[in-house]
Design a protein around this motif. Structure first.
Motif, mmCIF file in Angstrom:
data_model
loop_
_atom_site.group_PDB
_atom_site.id
_atom_site.type_symbol
_atom_site.label_atom_id
_atom_site.label_comp_id
_atom_site.label_asym_id
_atom_site.label_seq_id
_atom_site.Cartn_x
_atom_site.Cartn_y
_atom_site.Cartn_z
ATOM 1 N N GLU A 31 35.589 -8.055 -35.362
ATOM 2 C CA GLU A 31 35.191 -9.297 -35.977
ATOM 3 C C GLU A 31 34.629 -10.207 -34.949
ATOM 4 O O GLU A 31 33.555 -11.073 -35.148
ATOM 5 C CB GLU A 31 36.589 -10.018 -36.290
ATOM 6 N N SER A 32 35.269 -9.985 -33.729
ATOM 7 C CA SER A 32 34.676 -11.157 -32.228
ATOM 8 C C SER A 32 33.170 -10.465 -32.107
ATOM 9 O O SER A 32 32.405 -11.378 -31.944
ATOM 10 C CB SER A 32 35.740 -10.798 -31.325
ATOM 11 N N TYR A 33 33.004 -9.280 -31.915
ATOM 12 C CA TYR A 33 31.805 -8.645 -31.662
ATOM 13 C C TYR A 33 30.428 -8.900 -32.483
ATOM 14 O O TYR A 33 29.664 -9.263 -32.348
ATOM 15 C CB TYR A 33 31.687 -7.169 -31.428
ATOM 16 N N GLY A 34 30.918 -8.634 -33.913
ATOM 17 C CA GLY A 34 30.060 -8.943 -35.209
ATOM 18 C C GLY A 34 28.771 -7.833 -35.206
ATOM 19 O O GLY A 34 28.821 -7.002 -34.213
ATOM 20 N N PHE A 35 27.808 -8.133 -36.116
ATOM 21 C CA PHE A 35 26.969 -7.272 -36.385
ATOM 22 C C PHE A 35 25.498 -7.993 -36.372
ATOM 23 O O PHE A 35 25.550 -8.877 -37.135
ATOM 24 C CB PHE A 35 27.093 -6.607 -37.821
#
Length: 878
Positions: free
Chosen positions: A492-496
């Motif tokens: 969630e923190s890293y994201g896409f």
């Protein structure tokens, strides 16, 4: 003027029925249906509060025939049998009424209406004002100057109150004449015949003019309309008889004792509260008239706590925790702000219980005072793995801490995850609910509730830990679900990352394609119309094009997906409409929808939900990336907008091959199926060869496609009817395919049968790692619901085990990447597929890690195989 005494009469069957159909299906953690009880109780408490009755009773129908059945054998004939899900709630509501000291009236041979009529007449004669609460308009005949009929409308939230005056003003007839109206028009719900051809409008007109059925029949010559005259003449006896059937009897031989039916305030409130807790009706507890404290004076639990509002106070707390609570348990909960919007989500407060002390950390205030030192203190507490933490719903706070640069180590237990594993069918796992369920304590919704919750977290943890152990779920909890919270927080923190230019470009392609398909639909229909309007579309399909009507609704023709599927092949417009709907949905959800959730960093940060599905699968929201339809190329194109984090990275996709079929082979222990996978056979070609009884080299593309449908259909407990529909063959052929399949794979059939039997006995099924799914549907008396339960019983262990495997693989992949301190990371999971952002200089290493971790995640009797591919975006990687 002296206030009259009041009697409140509840029509039990009518109100239960109304509540059951008005509210969505609800069950408690034991799988007991509760929506009718909840709705009924809500109405009861509301009416008690509004009417303040001196006397209160509830009436019910009995299953025995009434005097009306004896006079007319077709009375109420054709009425559907009460659903089992509703029937099972009547004993619960009667027990609740008993605990509330409310008298119940029911007697063989008479309906609840007759008891209501008798009770209201008795009260009227005593000068008592009467309120009848019902969803049945038949009771309007009982309205008078002193009896008010309260008709529930729109479920359980709205009501209309009628007395004699309002009846005359609104309907133009007296309550007694309302019976005459029913005599003429009949009542389809009770199968009262009435007079053929006389509807509601005509019945009211005749009774307003002539006053009664008898007077109408005596004045037939004066009535205009040849057919109406004929009907009245030929059915005069039926009209009189229908009026008799519709008349509520008010002389039922029952004993009525006013002292017995007095509204009592000294009922067993603790017993009522215990029922509410067992049924998980937490919102109703405070609605009890004088809610006494359930435990410790209803949570007059005095919790001493210290406010931590400055950096110095936080440093002191940090020193206390580090010095005193190394190698011991810390109980922690969080209050979040904007948790569904990643860029704006933050932790407002942290609640900590250590030893006998409780603390409320006002985090935002302290961050504003000194951000750097606050983060340093948080790191000391949360990054220290020797300080073991028991938390509730840790994943989202973990995501936010990660965003702040704080790692979270040493989480020993998450009570929300544990409660979900114990019963995955519940929708609510908040800590307050668990405190009610396991500790039998009701916490008022007040300012200090959260600090009370954290002070009780230790007891909740103790109860849940025992249950996880007793259900043999320790591996599932400690090796899969608990460590997975860390993996999901990282994802969630890293994201896409999203390519905004590509998103704009694809949006333009969608717009052109939608316009093209729209023109094709207009050409086929030879006129322009609103394709999104079911009413206009229905007219085109079923009136202009004269296609067969599949289903009708109250507003006209149904044009839903099921109807379009049934019309496939009957006209080329059907395929175009289906495609148009897919395109417009994709455009609004993913082209326009993605624009709204791209964060300032150019990424989307999906929320991964770990405690939602009953199968154990993850779901994602904001946005949901697990539901992009890929049947059409335009759907697959959406994946082009998802790109690597930077120009030195690529997207890697790792996808389990036929994992559910492999799990089926393992669970069923079928040697033929196991050998097929061990020899790396194309399982669909192998099945086609078996089912169609031809050599493998003679299997055609169509045979393989049909065999694939059989393979996956078997996993989902498919029947011959559904298979025939799916692969467009006769039902007889479909049955032959299924029978042949089970001949070739006999242990699969045995597994299916044994699993259904076990589910009927236990009411639940389990996965390889003992994930449990309750299946109350399997005990339902309705064939369709029971059949659904059987299919769920067959499929849930397979789908759930596949979910266990992919989750465990995520944990292993994540841990291995962390252990080697690689920059590459997991960024998405979609069912059986893992997506990683991989730095190009780490590619070979990551490929090996991912393949080894996924294929060797769990020892099965068949090999797990993983297909790995890479690309410059998600589309290319797939």
């Amino acid at each position: 003027m002296e206030k009259k005494e009041r009697l409140l009469i509840l029509d039990g069957n009518s109100l239960m029925n109304r509540a059951f159909y008005a509210l969505p299906p609800l069950t408690n953690s034991d799988g007991i249906h509760t929506n009718a009880v909840y709705g009924f109780t809500t109405m009861l408490l509301k009416m008690k509060e509004e009417i303040a009755p001196d006397y209160i009773v509830c009436t019910f129908d009995r299953s025995a025939p009434t005097f009306r059945h004896n006079e007319y054998k077709d009375y109420k004939a054709g009425r559907k049998r009460m659903p089992e899900e509703l029937a099972e709630q009547f004993p619960i509501v009667k027990d609740l009424l008993y605990k509330l000291a409310i008298d119940i009236f029911e007697i063989d041979g008479f309906e609840a209406d007759d008891l209501i009529g008798t009770l209201s007449k008795f009260a009227e004669e005593k000068g008592i004002e009467v309120y009848i609460v019902t969803g049945d308009r038949d009771a309007l005949q009982l309205a008078s100057d002193t009896t008010k009929v309260v008709i529930t409308k729109k479920g359980i939230t709205e009501k209309e109150i009628y007395d004699r005056t309002r009846m005359i003003e609104e309907m133009g007839v007296t309550p007694t004449q309302f019976i005459d109206v029913k005599g003429l028009m009949g009542d389809s719900s009770d199968n009262i015949p009435g007079v053929p051809g006389v509807g509601e409008k005509t019945a009211y007109k005749l009774i307003k003019e002539y006053g009664s059925v008898e007077n109408v029949l005596q004045n037939i010559d004066k009535i205009s309309g040849k057919k109406l005259k004929e009907n009245l003449t030929e059915n005069s006896e039926q009209a009189i008889f229908s009026k008799k059937l519709a008349t509520i009897m008010r002389e039922v031989p029952i004993e009525i004792d006013l002292d017995s039916i007095k509204s009592k305030e000294n009922y067993d409130e603790e017993a009522v509260k215990r029922i509410f807790i067992d049924l998980q009706f937490k919102t109703l507890i405070d609605k009890l008239p004088h809610s006494k404290d359930f435990k410790e004076e209803n949570n007059e639990i005095k919790v001493e706590y210290k406010l931590v509002q400055s950096i110095n106070e936080l440093k002191n707390l940090c020193n206390i925790i580090v010095s005193k609570f190394k190698n011991s348990l810390l109980y922690v909960t969080f209050k979040l702000l904007n948790e569904n919007i990643y860029s704006k989500s933050s932790i407002e407060k942290i609640f900590i219980n250590c030893g006998e002390e409780n603390f409320i950390v006002s985090l935002q205030e302290i961050l504003n005072e000194n951000n750097e030192e606050t983060i340093s203190c948080l790191k000391e507490i949360f990054e220290n793995g020797e300080i073991q933490k028991v938390c509730h719903d840790i994943k989202m706070p973990h995501t936010i801490l990660h965003k702040m640069g704080v790692d979270l180590n040493g989480v020993k237990f998450d009570t929300k995850i544990a409660a979900y594993l114990i019963d995955s069918s519940r929708g609510d796992y908040d800590l307050n609910t668990l405190i009610q369920q396991y500790l039998k304590i009701i916490l008022k919704d007040e300012e200090e509730r959260e600090v009370k919750e954290v002070s009780l977290l230790k007891e909740v943890y103790s109860e849940l830990e025992k249950q996880i152990k007793s259900l043999d779920m320790e591996q599932l909890f400690y090796e899969v679900e608990l460590p997975l919270t860390t993996v999901l927080a990282s994802m969630e923190s890293y994201g896409f990352k999203v390519d905004k230019d590509m998103l704009t470009h694809i949006g333009e392609k969608f717009t052109k394609e939608i316009e093209k398909v729209q023109k094709e639909i207009y050409s086929l229909s030879e006129e322009e119309f609103n394709i999104n309007s079911p009413k206009q579309l229905g007219k085109i399909l079923f009136e202009k094009l004269d296609l067969p009507v599949i289903k009708k609704t109250k507003t006209g023709y149904s044009t839903n997906a099921e109807v379009l599927e049934a019309l496939e092949g009957k006209h080329p417009i059907i395929e175009k409409i289906t495609y148009y709907r897919q395109l417009t949905k994709l455009y609004s959800t993913y082209v326009e929808g993605l624009k709204n959730v791209i964060d300032e960093d150019g990424k989307i940060h999906s929320s991964f939900n770990q405690t939602v599905t009953t199968t154990g699968r993850l779901s994602s929201t904001e946005p949901n990336l697990q539901n992009i339809p890929i049947k059409y190329e335009m759907g697959r194109e959406i994946r082009k907008v998802f790109v690597p984090n930077n120009n030195v990275s690529i997207i890697l996709s790792a996808d389990y091959s036929q994992i559910e079929l492999r799990v089926l082979a393992h669970i069923a222990g079928d040697e033929n199926l196991i050998n097929a996978f061990k020899h790396h056979a194309d399982i669909h070609t192998k099945t086609a060869s078996e089912v169609f009884r031809v050599p493998i080299e003679e299997v055609t593309k169509t045979m393989r496609s049909n065999a694939k449908a059989v393979n996956f259909g078997i996993v989902y407990g498919i029947g011959d009817f559904s298979l025939a529909k799916d692969i467009k063959v006769s039902r007889k052929e479909a049955k032959e395919y299924i029978d042949t399949y089970f001949e070739r794979y006999p242990n699969v059939k045995k597994y299916m049968d044994d699993t259904v039997k076990k589910a009927e006995k236990d009411m639940f099924v389990t996965t390889i790692l003992n994930r449990r799914r309750f299946i109350p549907e399997i005990a339902n008396s309705k064939k369709m619901v029971k059949a659904l339960g059987e299919r769920l019983a067959m499929n849930s262990p397979i789908q759930g085990s596949a979910a266990d495997i992919i989750k465990l693989a995520m944990v292993k992949v994540y841990n291995e990447l962390e252990k080697r301190q690689l920059k590459s990371t997991l960024i998405l999971q979609v069912h059986d597929e893992l997506i990683l952002n991989v730095y190009k200089d780490e590619l070979e290493q990551v490929r090996t890690i991912v393949k080894d971790s996924m294929e060797n995640v769990m020892p099965l009797s068949v090999p797990l195989e993983v297909d790995i591919s890479e690309g410059e975006n998600w589309y290319e990687a797939k």
